[in-house]
Write a protein that holds these residues in place. Structure first.
Motif, short mmCIF file in Angstrom:
data_model
loop_
_atom_site.label_atom_id
_atom_site.label_comp_id
_atom_site.label_asym_id
_atom_site.label_seq_id
_atom_site.Cartn_x
_atom_site.Cartn_y
_atom_site.Cartn_z
N ILE A 268 -1.52 2.38 2.10
CA ILE A 268 -1.76 0.95 2.20
C ILE A 268 -1.58 0.55 3.66
CG2 ILE A 268 -1.11 -1.35 1.42
CD1 ILE A 268 0.16 -0.02 -1.04
N GLU A 269 -2.61 -0.01 4.25
CA GLU A 269 -2.55 -0.46 5.64
C GLU A 269 -2.65 -1.98 5.69
OE1 GLU A 269 -2.16 1.43 8.26
OE2 GLU A 269 -2.73 3.47 7.64
N SER A 270 -1.73 -2.60 6.43
CA SER A 270 -1.81 -4.03 6.65
C SER A 270 -2.63 -4.31 7.90
CB SER A 270 -0.41 -4.62 6.83
OG SER A 270 -0.49 -5.97 7.25
N ASN A 271 -3.56 -5.24 7.79
CA ASN A 271 -4.37 -5.62 8.95
C ASN A 271 -3.76 -6.79 9.71
OD1 ASN A 271 -6.34 -3.67 8.35
ND2 ASN A 271 -7.31 -5.02 6.87
N ARG A 272 -2.50 -7.10 9.39
CA ARG A 272 -1.83 -8.21 10.08
C ARG A 272 -0.38 -7.82 10.33
NH1 ARG A 272 -2.08 -13.46 6.73
NH2 ARG A 272 -0.24 -12.49 5.80
N ASP A 273 0.54 -8.45 9.63
CA ASP A 273 1.96 -8.21 9.86
C ASP A 273 2.48 -7.11 8.95
OD1 ASP A 273 1.96 -10.39 11.64
OD2 ASP A 273 2.33 -11.80 9.99
N ALA A 274 3.69 -6.65 9.23
CA ALA A 274 4.36 -5.72 8.34
C ALA A 274 4.56 -6.38 6.97
CB ALA A 274 5.70 -5.29 8.92
N ILE A 275 4.47 -5.60 5.92
CA ILE A 275 4.60 -6.10 4.55
C ILE A 275 5.96 -5.70 4.00
CG2 ILE A 275 3.68 -5.90 2.20
CD1 ILE A 275 0.95 -5.41 3.47
N THR A 276 6.55 -6.60 3.25
CA THR A 276 7.81 -6.31 2.58
C THR A 276 7.52 -5.69 1.22
OG1 THR A 276 8.90 -8.15 3.69
CG2 THR A 276 9.98 -7.27 1.72
N TYR A 277 8.09 -4.52 0.98
CA TYR A 277 7.94 -3.82 -0.29
C TYR A 277 9.30 -3.75 -0.98
CZ TYR A 277 3.42 -2.21 1.50
OH TYR A 277 2.15 -2.16 2.01
N SER A 278 9.26 -3.77 -2.29
CA SER A 278 10.46 -3.59 -3.10
C SER A 278 10.33 -2.28 -3.87
CB SER A 278 10.64 -4.76 -4.07
OG SER A 278 11.69 -4.50 -4.98
N LEU A 279 11.21 -1.32 -3.58
CA LEU A 279 11.23 -0.04 -4.28
C LEU A 279 12.36 -0.10 -5.30
CD1 LEU A 279 11.01 2.39 -1.20
CD2 LEU A 279 9.15 1.18 -2.36
#
Length: 315
Positions: A268-279
């Motif tokens: 998964i690549e973000s084309n803007r800011d870093a994304i917050t993920y919950s594992l």
């Protein structure tokens, strides 16, 4: 690796790692009492990092480690065993003492008392684990969930909706959600070649190892097939998603806003800011996230209603 359906690991050493502040907190005395009756060394966590540390330290000598808490506690315990390089020799049991307990439900554990019956009498299965940038997750990885929303999610909502409760809380916290410009690529075929699966703006990206993201609160995925359940929720800004019913309709099988894939790995690549993920509730931020399955790596005690393939009803 031990044959499916058999007990493996060492026979010496039982440790129960208990999160005393998980869920309603009314479970503590019951879990301690039952754990002691079943010959567990009960260790209560007191601060962040304790569950993983306790599991890492116990794994070389314990054939069975039980996680007493919710999905987050299970995640920490499994990561601790992995850190000790003892996944092949340690069986994990789940004592559901959290709020949602989604993973426990998916493996057929129906409550605290039932968990201890399963420990003594239940089957053992080798199940898949997921990794996200080399961090292990057991149940799910959700993109777009913020730490702030996670901390504000009410226990009752988590019990009713599972991970969808975090989605609802985030929408309420942020007012209007700015969708994520993403590119998602999945592995296709046994040769590992990649093909672009989706490119656009998404509200959320939901990756399930032991769960599917449907309108139901709990929906077990096949956690022995080496595949991840990928659900992309496209930008649905016109919808009012603050009601439980709306969220459940959104993830219904006939929704026009949902793209579903199954894959052994994806990026998964973000084309803007870093994304917050919950594992499983543990927070990770990344611009680029590589997710993979590690097939049949964790031996776990499962309830009698657990189905290895929920689509065919195979136990």
């Amino acid at each position: 690796m031990c044959p499916e359906g058999t007990a493996g690991g060492r026979v010496d050493g039982r440790v129960l790692i208990l999160n005393p502040v998980s869920g309603s907190q009314s479970h503590v005395d019951t879990v301690v009492e039952l754990g002691t009756e079943h010959d567990f060394d009960v260790r209560k966590t007191e601060k962040r990092g304790d569950a993983k540390r306790f599991a890492r330290d116990a794994a070389p000598d314990a054939g069975l480690i039980a996680a007493g808490g919710g999905d987050g506690t299970v995640n920490k315990v499994v990561n601790g065993i992995a850190a000790a390089n003892e996944l092949e020799t340690t069986t994990v049991a789940v004592v559901p003492a959290g709020t949602g307990n989604n993973f426990a439900t998916n493996i057929g554990i129906q409550g605290i008392n039932h968990a201890f019956r399963v420990i003594e009498e239940g089957r053992r299965r080798w199940i898949d684990l997921g990794t996200a940038n080399d961090q292990i997750f057991v149940n799910s990885c959700v993109g777009g969930i913020t730490a702030e929303a996670s901390s504000k999610t009410e226990s009752e909502s988590k019990a009713n909706l599972g991970v969808l409760a975090y989605v609802k809380s985030m929408l309420a916290t942020m007012g209007s959600f700015d969708s994520l410009p993403l590119q998602v690529e999945t592995a296709s075929g046994s040769n590992g070649n990649r093909s672009q699966a989706w490119d656009g703006r998404a509200m959320f990206v939901l990756i399930g190892n032991c769960r599917r993201f449907t309108g139901a609160r709990t929906a077990q995925a096949n956690v022995e097939d080496g595949l991840l359940e990928v659900t992309i929720v496209e930008d649905a800004a016109a919808m009012n998603l603050l009601s439980d019913a709306a969220l459940q309709r959104l993830l219904g099988r006939d929704s026009n806003y949902v793209v579903r894939r199954r894959a052994p790995s994806l990026v998964i690549e973000s084309n803007r800011d870093a994304i917050t993920y919950s594992l499983d509730g543990e927070i990770l931020e990344a611009h680029s996230l590589r997710l993979e399955t590690v097939p049949r790596t964790l031996q776990i005690a499962v309830g009698e209603n657990y189905q290895s393939d929920p689509d065919t009803g195979i136990f």
